[in-house]
Design a protein around this motif. Structure first.
Motif, PDB file in Angstrom:
ATOM      1  N   ILE B 141     -42.557 -25.476  53.200  1.00 25.82           N
ATOM      2  CA  ILE B 141     -42.170 -26.887  53.225  1.00 25.82           C
ATOM      3  C   ILE B 141     -41.122 -27.196  54.275  1.00 25.82           C
ATOM      4  O   ILE B 141     -40.805 -28.357  54.484  1.00 25.82           O
ATOM      5  CB  ILE B 141     -41.631 -27.346  51.857  1.00 25.82           C
ATOM      6  CG1 ILE B 141     -40.420 -26.522  51.484  1.00 25.82           C
ATOM      7  CG2 ILE B 141     -42.705 -27.281  50.798  1.00 25.82           C
ATOM      8  CD1 ILE B 141     -39.487 -27.264  50.616  1.00 25.82           C
ATOM      9  N   VAL B 142     -40.574 -26.175  54.933  1.00 25.52           N
ATOM     10  CA  VAL B 142     -39.509 -26.458  55.901  1.00 25.52           C
ATOM     11  C   VAL B 142     -39.960 -27.441  56.987  1.00 25.52           C
ATOM     12  O   VAL B 142     -39.295 -28.460  57.197  1.00 25.52           O
ATOM     13  CB  VAL B 142     -38.942 -25.159  56.509  1.00 25.52           C
ATOM     14  CG1 VAL B 142     -37.972 -25.474  57.635  1.00 25.52           C
ATOM     15  CG2 VAL B 142     -38.246 -24.349  55.435  1.00 25.52           C
ATOM     16  N   PRO B 143     -41.087 -27.213  57.660  1.00 25.30           N
ATOM     17  CA  PRO B 143     -41.474 -28.173  58.709  1.00 25.30           C
ATOM     18  C   PRO B 143     -41.713 -29.600  58.184  1.00 25.30           C
ATOM     19  O   PRO B 143     -41.160 -30.541  58.759  1.00 25.30           O
ATOM     20  CB  PRO B 143     -42.755 -27.567  59.303  1.00 25.30           C
ATOM     21  CG  PRO B 143     -42.679 -26.119  58.948  1.00 25.30           C
ATOM     22  CD  PRO B 143     -41.983 -26.046  57.636  1.00 25.30           C
ATOM     23  N   PRO B 144     -42.494 -29.789  57.092  1.00 25.19           N
ATOM     24  CA  PRO B 144     -42.673 -31.174  56.633  1.00 25.19           C
ATOM     25  C   PRO B 144     -41.384 -31.821  56.125  1.00 25.19           C
ATOM     26  O   PRO B 144     -41.173 -33.010  56.353  1.00 25.19           O
ATOM     27  CB  PRO B 144     -43.724 -31.063  55.517  1.00 25.19           C
ATOM     28  CG  PRO B 144     -43.790 -29.634  55.148  1.00 25.19           C
ATOM     29  CD  PRO B 144     -43.380 -28.861  56.355  1.00 25.19           C
ATOM     30  N   ILE B 207     -33.968 -21.811  59.526  1.00 23.90           N
ATOM     31  CA  ILE B 207     -34.311 -21.542  58.114  1.00 23.90           C
ATOM     32  C   ILE B 207     -35.700 -20.931  58.025  1.00 23.90           C
ATOM     33  O   ILE B 207     -35.927 -19.956  57.316  1.00 23.90           O
ATOM     34  CB  ILE B 207     -34.255 -22.840  57.285  1.00 23.90           C
ATOM     35  CG1 ILE B 207     -32.818 -23.344  57.176  1.00 23.90           C
ATOM     36  CG2 ILE B 207     -34.823 -22.597  55.883  1.00 23.90           C
ATOM     37  CD1 ILE B 207     -32.689 -24.649  56.424  1.00 23.90           C
ATOM     38  N   GLU B 208     -36.632 -21.505  58.779  1.00 20.83           N
ATOM     39  CA  GLU B 208     -38.002 -21.012  58.718  1.00 20.83           C
ATOM     40  C   GLU B 208     -38.079 -19.552  59.148  1.00 20.83           C
ATOM     41  O   GLU B 208     -38.760 -18.741  58.534  1.00 20.83           O
ATOM     42  CB  GLU B 208     -38.881 -21.875  59.630  1.00 20.83           C
ATOM     43  CG  GLU B 208     -40.321 -21.893  59.202  1.00 20.83           C
ATOM     44  CD  GLU B 208     -41.192 -22.628  60.197  1.00 20.83           C
ATOM     45  OE1 GLU B 208     -40.657 -23.327  61.075  1.00 20.83           O
ATOM     46  OE2 GLU B 208     -42.413 -22.493  60.078  1.00 20.83           O
ATOM     47  N   ARG B 209     -37.324 -19.229  60.200  1.00 21.50           N
ATOM     48  CA  ARG B 209     -37.343 -17.859  60.691  1.00 21.50           C
ATOM     49  C   ARG B 209     -36.733 -16.920  59.656  1.00 21.50           C
ATOM     50  O   ARG B 209     -37.218 -15.837  59.399  1.00 21.50           O
ATOM     51  CB  ARG B 209     -36.575 -17.786  61.996  1.00 21.50           C
ATOM     52  CG  ARG B 209     -37.079 -16.672  62.893  1.00 21.50           C
ATOM     53  CD  ARG B 209     -36.356 -16.628  64.203  1.00 21.50           C
ATOM     54  NE  ARG B 209     -34.911 -16.572  64.022  1.00 21.50           N
ATOM     55  CZ  ARG B 209     -34.068 -16.390  65.034  1.00 21.50           C
ATOM     56  NH1 ARG B 209     -34.522 -16.270  66.243  1.00 21.50           N
ATOM     57  NH2 ARG B 209     -32.769 -16.348  64.832  1.00 21.50           N
ATOM     58  N   ARG B 210     -35.664 -17.381  59.044  1.00 22.81           N
ATOM     59  CA  ARG B 210     -34.946 -16.580  58.066  1.00 22.81           C
ATOM     60  C   ARG B 210     -35.802 -16.315  56.831  1.00 22.81           C
ATOM     61  O   ARG B 210     -35.762 -15.239  56.243  1.00 22.81           O
ATOM     62  CB  ARG B 210     -33.694 -17.357  57.686  1.00 22.81           C
ATOM     63  CG  ARG B 210     -32.942 -16.764  56.544  1.00 22.81           C
ATOM     64  CD  ARG B 210     -31.548 -16.433  56.956  1.00 22.81           C
ATOM     65  NE  ARG B 210     -30.947 -15.581  55.972  1.00 22.81           N
ATOM     66  CZ  ARG B 210     -29.733 -15.763  55.529  1.00 22.81           C
ATOM     67  NH1 ARG B 210     -29.009 -16.744  55.999  1.00 22.81           N
ATOM     68  NH2 ARG B 210     -29.239 -14.945  54.629  1.00 22.81           N
ATOM     69  N   TRP B 211     -36.575 -17.323  56.412  1.00 25.25           N
ATOM     70  CA  TRP B 211     -37.359 -17.214  55.164  1.00 25.25           C
ATOM     71  C   TRP B 211     -38.713 -16.569  55.381  1.00 25.25           C
ATOM     72  O   TRP B 211     -39.513 -16.491  54.468  1.00 25.25           O
ATOM     73  CB  TRP B 211     -37.553 -18.591  54.537  1.00 25.25           C
ATOM     74  CG  TRP B 211     -36.325 -19.098  53.865  1.00 25.25           C
ATOM     75  CD1 TRP B 211     -35.139 -18.433  53.747  1.00 25.25           C
ATOM     76  CD2 TRP B 211     -36.139 -20.363  53.233  1.00 25.25           C
ATOM     77  NE1 TRP B 211     -34.230 -19.211  53.091  1.00 25.25           N
ATOM     78  CE2 TRP B 211     -34.813 -20.411  52.764  1.00 25.25           C
ATOM     79  CE3 TRP B 211     -36.963 -21.464  53.023  1.00 25.25           C
ATOM     80  CZ2 TRP B 211     -34.297 -21.505  52.081  1.00 25.25           C
ATOM     81  CZ3 TRP B 211     -36.445 -22.559  52.345  1.00 25.25           C
ATOM     82  CH2 TRP B 211     -35.132 -22.575  51.882  1.00 25.25           C
TER      83      TRP B 211
END
Lengths: 247, 216
Positions: B141-144, B207-211
């Motif tokens: 859900i990070v991008p949306p 965040i996306e990279r981290r998760w």
């Protein structure tokens, strides 16, 4: 004295839309008994397995576990599910948790055990199923056979009264099937109550106390493996065995 | 160019107000959005129904109308915590519906077997969500969610029309006073929004990279 059956299903009916997927199911499984459910695809055997911990609801009838009727929803149902181990066809290990965390999550979060205790027992279980060296890896880094053995360890960590296996080897390569079946056979030998939906006739023959044959939503026939495989009573079972044993 | 330098304090003050609007309504939107998304996938029919009505109602109403209702309507029925709270609540509610839908799509993106396995080890619904489903949905859900927050940044410019002295409000003031420099003013204010949006994009990327988890 007659002891309470571990699992008792009476007059169970279930429909998927117009499909009558479970019809008049009566089944009792005694403590320590290993029941293998076989039958053609679409016979309702997986559905039957999934109704026992209410991953599928039923339309009519009763299901009790160790004498207790299945609660409909909420906390009581969750508590009861904690006592029923389940192993899925597609493993369903928690993808974001390590192997060790997969096994300890239930004991810690659901049973409220101390982390150290849960981890110690998890390592024992992982050792028992032969994947203790992978404890710090993520599920996706393991082979299918290893993942399924972890799934068995995860279920055992809850110290279940009964274990349900829903086609545990159907998604595995042939050479991984035996490592999972070996684990299950040793579990059966240790006296675990097990209900196993499978296409593995060899396992049914060697490990089962009883074979239940299902077709078209009904239990058509049940017997000891010896009797069932050598002298099937029903036309439907003879037909099924004829087809699968031909090759 | 001089107009931007000379009025830097005004402009920065405006963007600080914009940022406050984003942070406060964004916080409302995230909290309400998570609750609504969880309600929409809960096993309780009443919760599912209520959440669906909520999303339908507030997602389909123009934000400007929601702000007008909050701005004029709420004080009319005796609820008047001030204009800033009223406007941020309106923006928060509007944005929460988009957050909820982004989350719901993320939740639906987690294979159903994950939730089944969690239930099978005895986790109740809430624990299944917090321990197993939401952590895996998070990455999806990070991008949306970032897109929704970026839209929110730009939507805060509506607050300027209601007397909140945010960046767009400052821009109109400057345009009145320095009509000959209007292109510099457009450029400066536009750049400010770009900076805020790019910061959100960067945070989302990190965040996306981290998760990132290895799945199958």
């Amino acid at each position: 004295m007659v002891s309470t059956p571990m699992v008792a299903m009476q007059g169970v009916q279930k429909h998927f839309g117009s499909l009558h997927v479970l019809q008049d199911i009566d089944l009792e499984v005694a403590q320590g008994e290993v029941v293998v459910v076989i039958g053609p695809s679409g016979s309702g055997k997986s559905t039957l397995c999934r109704t026992i911990n209410r991953l599928e609801t039923i339309d009519e009838g009763t299901i009790s576990l160790d004498g207790q009727p299945l609660p409909a929803e909420g906390k009581p149902l969750a508590q009861l599910r904690a006592d029923v181990g389940m192993v899925f066809q597609s493993f369903n290990l928690f993808a974001h948790k390590t192997i060790l965390e997969n096994v300890t999550l239930g004991p810690i979060k659901v049973r409220g055990e101390k982390k150290a205790d849960a981890e110690a027992r998890a390592m024992e279980l992982l050792k028992r199923v032969g994947v203790d060296s992978q404890a710090q890896k993520l599920p996706a880094q393991l082979s299918g056979g290893q993942q399924q053995r972890v799934a068995i360890a995860r279920a055992l960590a809850m110290q279940p009264k009964v274990m349900l296996f829903d086609e545990p080897t159907s998604a595995l390569d042939p050479e991984m099937i035996s490592e999972v079946l070996d684990t299950m056979t040793s579990l059966a030998r240790d006296g675990m109550t097990m209900i196993v939906v499978t296409h593995e006739m060899g396992f049914a023959r060697t490990a089962a106390d009883r074979v239940v044959f299902m077709a078209d939503g009904r239990i058509v026939e049940q017997n000891t493996p010896q009797e069932f495989f050598d002298h099937p009573q029903s036309e439907r079972a003879r037909d099924f065995l004829g087809k699968i044993l031909k090759h | 160019m001089d107009v931007l330098v000379d009025n830097a304090d005004l402009i920065l003050d405006g963007f600080w107000k914009t940022l406050q609007l984003v942070l406060v309504s964004g916080a409302y939107a995230l909290v309400i959005g998570v609750l609504v998304a969880v309600a929409r996938v809960s096993p309780v029919g009443v919760l599912r129904g209520a959440a669906t009505v909520y999303v339908t109602l507030f997602r389909n109403t123009p934000l400007l109308i929601l702000i007008i209702i909050a701005y004029y309507g709420m004080p009319d029925i005796g609820i008047n915590p001030g204009f800033f709270p009223l406007i941020t609540i309106a923006m928060g509610i509007y944005t929460s519906t988009f957050i909820a839908e982004a989350l719901r799509s993320g939740i639906n993106g987690v294979p159903v077997g994950q939730a089944e396995a969690a239930r099978a080890v005895g986790m109740p619904f809430g624990m299944t969500m917090t321990q197993v489903v939401l952590p895996q949905a998070g990455r999806l859900i990070v991008p949306p969610v970032a897109s929704v927050l970026i839209a929110l940044v730009k939507n805060t410019s509506l607050a300027g029309a209601f007397g909140i002295a945010e960046a767009t409000f400052r821009m109109r003031g400057l345009l009145n006073d320095h009509a000959t420099d209007r292109w510099w003013i457009f450029f400066g204010i536009g750049l400010g929004y770009v900076v805020i949006v790019e910061v959100i994009s960067l945070i989302a990327y990190l965040i996306e990279r981290r998760w990132k988890v290895v799945t199958r």
